[in-house]
Write a protein that holds these residues in place. Structure first.
Motif, PDB file in Angstrom:
ATOM      1  N   MET A 176       0.856  -1.167   0.000  1.00 57.46           N
ATOM      2  CA  MET A 176       0.000   0.000   0.000  1.00 57.46           C
ATOM      3  C   MET A 176       0.906   1.234   0.000  1.00 57.46           C
ATOM      4  O   MET A 176       1.855   1.291   0.776  1.00 57.46           O
ATOM      5  CB  MET A 176      -0.879  -0.035   1.249  1.00 57.46           C
ATOM      6  N   ASP A 177       0.592   2.209  -0.849  1.00 47.78           N
ATOM      7  CA  ASP A 177       1.439   3.398  -0.850  1.00 47.78           C
ATOM      8  C   ASP A 177       1.177   4.227   0.410  1.00 47.78           C
ATOM      9  O   ASP A 177       0.148   4.084   1.073  1.00 47.78           O
ATOM     10  CB  ASP A 177       1.283   4.210  -2.134  1.00 47.78           C
ATOM     11  N   ASN A 178       2.137   5.078   0.746  1.00 54.28           N
ATOM     12  CA  ASN A 178       2.109   5.782   2.024  1.00 54.28           C
ATOM     13  C   ASN A 178       0.889   6.688   2.163  1.00 54.28           C
ATOM     14  O   ASN A 178       0.268   6.719   3.225  1.00 54.28           O
ATOM     15  CB  ASN A 178       3.398   6.574   2.211  1.00 54.28           C
ATOM     16  N   GLN A 179       0.524   7.435   1.132  1.00 58.05           N
ATOM     17  CA  GLN A 179      -0.607   8.355   1.255  1.00 58.05           C
ATOM     18  C   GLN A 179      -1.926   7.605   1.455  1.00 58.05           C
ATOM     19  O   GLN A 179      -2.771   8.030   2.244  1.00 58.05           O
ATOM     20  CB  GLN A 179      -0.704   9.277   0.038  1.00 58.05           C
ATOM     21  N   LEU A 182      -0.728   8.601  15.406  1.00 56.07           N
ATOM     22  CA  LEU A 182      -1.651   9.707  15.175  1.00 56.07           C
ATOM     23  C   LEU A 182      -2.319  10.106  16.476  1.00 56.07           C
ATOM     24  O   LEU A 182      -2.350   9.318  17.430  1.00 56.07           O
ATOM     25  CB  LEU A 182      -2.745   9.304  14.174  1.00 56.07           C
ATOM     26  N   SER A 183      -2.882  11.311  16.494  1.00 56.56           N
ATOM     27  CA  SER A 183      -3.689  11.766  17.614  1.00 56.56           C
ATOM     28  C   SER A 183      -4.698  12.768  17.084  1.00 56.56           C
ATOM     29  O   SER A 183      -4.823  12.944  15.867  1.00 56.56           O
ATOM     30  CB  SER A 183      -2.821  12.375  18.716  1.00 56.56           C
ATOM     31  N   ALA A 184      -5.405  13.421  17.992  1.00 62.53           N
ATOM     32  CA  ALA A 184      -6.426  14.396  17.603  1.00 62.53           C
ATOM     33  C   ALA A 184      -6.257  15.656  18.433  1.00 62.53           C
ATOM     34  O   ALA A 184      -5.602  15.654  19.477  1.00 62.53           O
ATOM     35  CB  ALA A 184      -7.820  13.806  17.797  1.00 62.53           C
ATOM     36  N   THR A 185      -6.877  16.743  17.979  1.00 59.89           N
ATOM     37  CA  THR A 185      -6.737  18.041  18.625  1.00 59.89           C
ATOM     38  C   THR A 185      -7.630  18.207  19.855  1.00 59.89           C
ATOM     39  O   THR A 185      -7.717  19.302  20.396  1.00 59.89           O
ATOM     40  CB  THR A 185      -7.039  19.171  17.620  1.00 59.89           C
ATOM     41  N   LEU A 186      -8.257  17.160  20.324  1.00 62.23           N
ATOM     42  CA  LEU A 186      -9.075  17.219  21.539  1.00 62.23           C
ATOM     43  C   LEU A 186      -8.182  17.082  22.770  1.00 62.23           C
ATOM     44  O   LEU A 186      -7.222  16.297  22.772  1.00 62.23           O
ATOM     45  CB  LEU A 186     -10.106  16.093  21.539  1.00 62.23           C
ATOM     46  N   LYS A 187      -8.504  17.830  23.822  1.00 58.04           N
ATOM     47  CA  LYS A 187      -7.729  17.735  25.058  1.00 58.04           C
ATOM     48  C   LYS A 187      -7.809  16.317  25.612  1.00 58.04           C
ATOM     49  O   LYS A 187      -8.886  15.745  25.739  1.00 58.04           O
ATOM     50  CB  LYS A 187      -8.258  18.728  26.089  1.00 58.04           C
ATOM     51  N   GLY A 188      -6.665  15.737  25.907  1.00 56.51           N
ATOM     52  CA  GLY A 188      -6.614  14.396  26.473  1.00 56.51           C
ATOM     53  C   GLY A 188      -6.786  13.278  25.464  1.00 56.51           C
ATOM     54  O   GLY A 188      -6.927  12.117  25.841  1.00 56.51           O
ATOM     55  N   ALA A 189      -6.767  13.613  24.175  1.00 56.84           N
ATOM     56  CA  ALA A 189      -6.931  12.574  23.155  1.00 56.84           C
ATOM     57  C   ALA A 189      -5.773  11.592  23.226  1.00 56.84           C
ATOM     58  O   ALA A 189      -4.618  11.988  23.434  1.00 56.84           O
ATOM     59  CB  ALA A 189      -7.004  13.198  21.762  1.00 56.84           C
ATOM     60  N   PRO A 190      -6.035  10.310  23.070  1.00 58.69           N
ATOM     61  CA  PRO A 190      -4.968   9.312  23.123  1.00 58.69           C
ATOM     62  C   PRO A 190      -4.112   9.335  21.861  1.00 58.69           C
ATOM     63  O   PRO A 190      -4.456   9.977  20.866  1.00 58.69           O
ATOM     64  CB  PRO A 190      -5.735   7.986  23.228  1.00 58.69           C
ATOM     65  N   LEU A 191      -2.997   8.624  21.925  1.00 56.69           N
ATOM     66  CA  LEU A 191      -2.184   8.364  20.740  1.00 56.69           C
ATOM     67  C   LEU A 191      -2.631   7.031  20.158  1.00 56.69           C
ATOM     68  O   LEU A 191      -2.939   6.085  20.895  1.00 56.69           O
ATOM     69  CB  LEU A 191      -0.700   8.272  21.100  1.00 56.69           C
ATOM     70  N   PHE A 192      -2.647   6.948  18.844  1.00 57.15           N
ATOM     71  CA  PHE A 192      -3.012   5.723  18.148  1.00 57.15           C
ATOM     72  C   PHE A 192      -1.815   5.281  17.320  1.00 57.15           C
ATOM     73  O   PHE A 192      -1.302   6.051  16.521  1.00 57.15           O
ATOM     74  CB  PHE A 192      -4.212   5.948  17.233  1.00 57.15           C
ATOM     75  N   GLU A 193      -1.383   4.056  17.518  1.00 58.94           N
ATOM     76  CA  GLU A 193      -0.324   3.465  16.707  1.00 58.94           C
ATOM     77  C   GLU A 193      -0.995   2.508  15.737  1.00 58.94           C
ATOM     78  O   GLU A 193      -1.632   1.534  16.149  1.00 58.94           O
ATOM     79  CB  GLU A 193       0.667   2.714  17.589  1.00 58.94           C
ATOM     80  N   VAL A 194      -0.877   2.794  14.448  1.00 57.22           N
ATOM     81  CA  VAL A 194      -1.528   1.975  13.423  1.00 57.22           C
ATOM     82  C   VAL A 194      -0.440   1.303  12.600  1.00 57.22           C
ATOM     83  O   VAL A 194       0.474   1.968  12.106  1.00 57.22           O
ATOM     84  CB  VAL A 194      -2.441   2.820  12.514  1.00 57.22           C
ATOM     85  N   THR A 195      -0.538  -0.014  12.464  1.00 55.87           N
ATOM     86  CA  THR A 195       0.435  -0.797  11.715  1.00 55.87           C
ATOM     87  C   THR A 195      -0.276  -1.542  10.601  1.00 55.87           C
ATOM     88  O   THR A 195      -1.327  -2.145  10.826  1.00 55.87           O
ATOM     89  CB  THR A 195       1.143  -1.821  12.639  1.00 55.87           C
ATOM     90  N   HIS A 196       0.286  -1.490   9.396  1.00 51.39           N
ATOM     91  CA  HIS A 196      -0.235  -2.266   8.273  1.00 51.39           C
ATOM     92  C   HIS A 196       0.749  -3.382   7.969  1.00 51.39           C
ATOM     93  O   HIS A 196       1.912  -3.124   7.674  1.00 51.39           O
ATOM     94  CB  HIS A 196      -0.423  -1.387   7.037  1.00 51.39           C
ATOM     95  N   ASN A 197       0.282  -4.613   8.074  1.00 50.79           N
ATOM     96  CA  ASN A 197       1.076  -5.792   7.739  1.00 50.79           C
ATOM     97  C   ASN A 197       0.821  -6.095   6.265  1.00 50.79           C
ATOM     98  O   ASN A 197      -0.244  -6.593   5.904  1.00 50.79           O
ATOM     99  CB  ASN A 197       0.674  -6.964   8.631  1.00 50.79           C
ATOM    100  N   GLY A 198       1.788  -5.781   5.425  1.00 48.37           N
ATOM    101  CA  GLY A 198       1.629  -5.956   3.987  1.00 48.37           C
ATOM    102  C   GLY A 198       1.550  -7.405   3.558  1.00 48.37           C
ATOM    103  O   GLY A 198       0.956  -7.716   2.525  1.00 48.37           O
ATOM    104  N   ASP A 199       2.142  -8.324   4.337  1.00 45.30           N
ATOM    105  CA  ASP A 199       2.078  -9.744   3.987  1.00 45.30           C
ATOM    106  C   ASP A 199       0.666 -10.293   4.143  1.00 45.30           C
ATOM    107  O   ASP A 199       0.222 -11.112   3.345  1.00 45.30           O
ATOM    108  CB  ASP A 199       3.042 -10.558   4.859  1.00 45.30           C
ATOM    109  N   LYS A 200      -0.037  -9.864   5.187  1.00 41.73           N
ATOM    110  CA  LYS A 200      -1.380 -10.371   5.467  1.00 41.73           C
ATOM    111  C   LYS A 200      -2.481  -9.390   5.074  1.00 41.73           C
ATOM    112  O   LYS A 200      -3.655  -9.704   5.210  1.00 41.73           O
ATOM    113  CB  LYS A 200      -1.511 -10.691   6.959  1.00 41.73           C
ATOM    114  N   ASN A 201      -2.100  -8.185   4.637  1.00 37.07           N
ATOM    115  CA  ASN A 201      -3.045  -7.123   4.324  1.00 37.07           C
ATOM    116  C   ASN A 201      -3.995  -6.885   5.495  1.00 37.07           C
ATOM    117  O   ASN A 201      -5.216  -6.848   5.340  1.00 37.07           O
ATOM    118  CB  ASN A 201      -3.804  -7.406   3.034  1.00 37.07           C
TER     119      ASN A 201
END
Length: 86
Positions: free
Chosen positions: A1-4, A50-69
């Motif tokens: 998958m391309d980065n964008q 990623l995160s959001a501009t809301l106060k106290g918003a959590p951080l989200f770590e998103v991983t794409h496994n290209g082998d398993k899609n």
């Protein structure tokens, strides 16, 4: 998958999770924006924080496994913030 394409999917996933968490009983959610803190592509895999501009918003770590899609989402909230003098 391309980065964008990956980043666009990440933003959509995080936006949906934030809306689900911050919506009131009527379904209204405060205005916010999702932003990318960091991203990387290595071989067929992608990862972004990623995160959001809301106060106290959590951080989200998103991983794409290209082998398993498959995409994996980890959610982190700040537990503490302390100063250590060096």
């Amino acid at each position: 998958m391309d980065n964008q394409k990956f980043i666009n999917r990440c933003i959509a996933v995080v936006q949906q999770r934030i809306e689900n968490e911050y919506s009131d009983s009527s379904g209204a959610c405060p205005d916010f924006e999702v932003f990318v803190v960091w991203s990387c592509k290595t071989l067929q895999n992608n990862k972004a924080i990623l995160s959001a501009t809301l106060k106290g918003a959590p951080l989200f770590e998103v991983t794409h496994n290209g082998d398993k899609n498959e995409m994996y989402v980890d959610t982190y909230t700040k537990k503490s913030n302390e100063c250590i003098k060096v």
